[in-house]
Design an enzyme around this catalytic site. Sequence first.
Site, mmCIF file in Angstrom:
data_model
loop_
_atom_site.group_PDB
_atom_site.id
_atom_site.type_symbol
_atom_site.label_atom_id
_atom_site.label_comp_id
_atom_site.label_asym_id
_atom_site.label_seq_id
_atom_site.Cartn_x
_atom_site.Cartn_y
_atom_site.Cartn_z
ATOM 1 N N HIS A 1 -0.979 2.131 -13.096
ATOM 2 C CA HIS A 1 -0.354 0.962 -13.735
ATOM 3 C C HIS A 1 1.111 1.295 -13.995
ATOM 4 C CE1 HIS A 1 -0.032 -2.596 -16.276
ATOM 5 N NE2 HIS A 1 0.567 -1.851 -17.172
ATOM 6 N N ASN B 1 1.334 3.227 -2.494
ATOM 7 C CA ASN B 1 0.558 4.236 -3.233
ATOM 8 C C ASN B 1 -0.613 4.739 -2.387
ATOM 9 O OD1 ASN B 1 1.324 4.843 -6.160
ATOM 10 N ND2 ASN B 1 1.651 2.642 -6.021
ATOM 11 N N GLY C 1 0.775 -1.232 0.000
ATOM 12 C CA GLY C 1 0.000 0.000 0.000
ATOM 13 C C GLY C 1 0.806 1.282 0.000
HETATM 14 C C1 GRF Z 1 3.765 -1.782 -7.433
HETATM 15 O O1 GRF Z 1 4.367 -2.675 -8.340
HETATM 16 C C2 GRF Z 1 3.224 -0.602 -8.190
HETATM 17 O O2 GRF Z 1 4.030 -0.340 -9.333
HETATM 18 C C3 GRF Z 1 1.871 -1.046 -8.619
HETATM 19 O O3 GRF Z 1 1.400 -1.914 -7.587
HETATM 20 C C4 GRF Z 1 2.533 -2.467 -6.879
HETATM 21 C C5 GRF Z 1 2.408 -2.317 -5.388
HETATM 22 O O4 GRF Z 1 2.146 -0.980 -5.095
HETATM 23 N N1 GRF Z 1 1.004 0.092 -8.771
HETATM 24 P P1 GRF Z 1 1.811 -0.521 -3.563
HETATM 25 O O5 GRF Z 1 3.120 -0.314 -2.876
HETATM 26 O O6 GRF Z 1 1.013 -1.649 -2.907
HETATM 27 O O7 GRF Z 1 1.049 0.763 -3.740
#
Ligand code: GRF
Length: 194
Positions: free
Chosen positions: A108, A13, A11
């Site tokens: 993405h 992002n 998580g």
């Molecule tokens: C990462 O590979 C990112 O590039 C993609 O999802 C994966 C995990 O992201 N969007 P997060 O750290 O769980 O947000």
Amino acid sequence: KRVAILISGGGSNMVSLVDSMTGDHPARPAVVLANSADAGGLQKAADRGIATEVVDHRDFKGDREAFEKALISALEPHDPDIVCLAGFMRILTPVFIDAFRGRMLNIHPSLLPKYRGLHTHARAIEAGDAEAGCTVHEVTPELDDGPILGQARVPIRPDDTPDTLAARVLTQEHKLYPAVLRRFAQGDRNPIYL
Ligand code: GRF
């Protein structure tokens, strides 16, 4: 605006999005939902005082429709205006997408329309591309294909591995997604290019 964020893993992002929704930002996080109870991001959300939900796709033994109806039911009490998929690793069908059509975003890790699907960094390196990056787009039934709302680019270096490239792209994801969400929450769908 109330934002639901769907995650599957750490998580990072989600954390970037949550930490950006402060002050005069028109949106606030309403709930973080994961498709597995051991998604590391759930604790990060709870630490930030955000409601969390878990709907484990494995409880629905391949019945995608039942899983997605359970997702919708879990989100309903939180009354989201916008849904952000952030490292959410389940493919969604029109059952879920139609419930949030026009107000659901995804990030993405490629420069769409190149490299839809998985293993995007390995594919870019293998192809000898000079650049890689990430894309935020509106979610439509076609996988990784909706209208583009933002992109960020990074150089691919000769000694890059998928992991070193992923780390460089992830840094850009954490800048791009919050910038796109802020605009989107104000009703502005003009794409951002970082
Ligand atoms: C990462 O590979 C990112 O590039 C993609 O999802 C994966 C995990 O992201 N969007 P997060 O750290 O769980 O947000």
